[in-house]
Design an enzyme around this catalytic site. Structure first.
Site, short mmCIF file in Angstrom:
data_model
loop_
_atom_site.label_atom_id
_atom_site.label_comp_id
_atom_site.label_asym_id
_atom_site.label_seq_id
_atom_site.Cartn_x
_atom_site.Cartn_y
_atom_site.Cartn_z
CB THR A 74 2.79 -2.48 10.93
OG1 THR A 74 1.58 -2.99 10.36
CG2 THR A 74 2.53 -1.15 11.62
CB CYS A 94 1.27 -2.47 4.80
SG CYS A 94 1.22 -3.53 6.24
CG ASP A 126 -0.29 0.15 2.54
OD1 ASP A 126 0.97 0.18 2.57
OD2 ASP A 126 -1.00 0.26 3.56
CG HIS A 141 9.29 -28.98 9.33
ND1 HIS A 141 9.21 -28.50 10.62
CD2 HIS A 141 10.58 -29.41 9.15
CE1 HIS A 141 10.40 -28.62 11.20
NE2 HIS A 141 11.24 -29.18 10.34
CG HIS A 162 10.97 -25.32 10.69
ND1 HIS A 162 11.18 -25.39 12.04
CD2 HIS A 162 12.07 -25.88 10.12
CE1 HIS A 162 12.35 -25.96 12.30
NE2 HIS A 162 12.92 -26.25 11.14
C1 RB5 Z 1 -1.59 2.71 6.48
O1 RB5 Z 1 -1.56 3.92 7.15
C2 RB5 Z 1 -1.30 1.57 7.44
O2 RB5 Z 1 -2.39 1.36 8.27
C3 RB5 Z 1 -0.93 0.31 6.69
O3 RB5 Z 1 0.15 0.55 5.86
C4 RB5 Z 1 -0.53 -0.88 7.54
O4 RB5 Z 1 0.47 -0.55 8.46
C5 RB5 Z 1 -1.61 -1.65 8.14
O5 RB5 Z 1 -1.40 -2.66 8.82
#
Ligand code: RB5
Length: 149
Positions: free
Chosen positions: A70, A68, A11, A136, A101
């Site tokens: 996180t 993304c 994203d 596994h 695994h």
């Molecule tokens: C976007 O702001 C953020 O929410 C997305 O990139 C991600 O971290 C969601 O898990």
């Protein structure tokens, strides 16, 4: 030897790291199929998780890399898709082990969490690793069967 094909997607929160991963993959001799997003405009990570996972499930790519902010949203979305074993990884040991695994077919990274150099080491560790099979595979079979319940 045939080029290994890797599907990548992000994203807006992961688009910069995705671009760096794309260059790294090409430099390593892989073919990177970039399924977007392609700019910083706000968008929804599940849309790109779906594109990459469909490419993996469809056999157009051997595995996928999702980024993304996180890495968490991407991994949650990807793991809702049948056939996908997505691992959210922040270290090289887990990146290797999730192939050896868990036979992860997608890894997810967070651009706001993992620095660029470490992210590339993670990608390299994952792509260099080989699934070990055996016990596994039995364990994977057990949890993949959860999909049908
Ligand atoms: C976007 O702001 C953020 O929410 C997305 O990139 C991600 O971290 C969601 O898990």
């Amino acid at each position: 030897m045939e080029k290994r094909i890797i599907a990548i997607g992000s994203d807006h929160g992961g688009v910069n790291l995705k671009g760096t991963i794309k260059k790294f993959l090409e430099w390593k001799g892989f073919e990177a199929v970039d399924l977007g997003t392609f700019d910083n405009a706000s968008c929804d990570y599940p849309d790109y998780a779906k594109k990459v996972c469909d490419a993996v499930n469809g056999g157009e790519a051997e595995c996928g890399i999702l980024v993304c902010g996180t890495g968490i949203g991407m991994s949650m979305a990807a793991n809702k898709i049948k056939g996908i074993r997505a691992a959210h990884v922040t270290d090289t040991y887990s990146a290797r082990m999730t192939k050896e695994h868990n036979n992860a077919n997608v890894i997810c990274l967070g651009e706001r969490i993992t620095g660029c150099d470490l992210a590339l080491e993670i990608v390299g560790a994952y792509l260099d690793a080989e699934f070990q099979g055996g016990r596994h595979q039995n364990r994977i079979d057990k949890f993949m069967a959860f999909e049908t319940v």
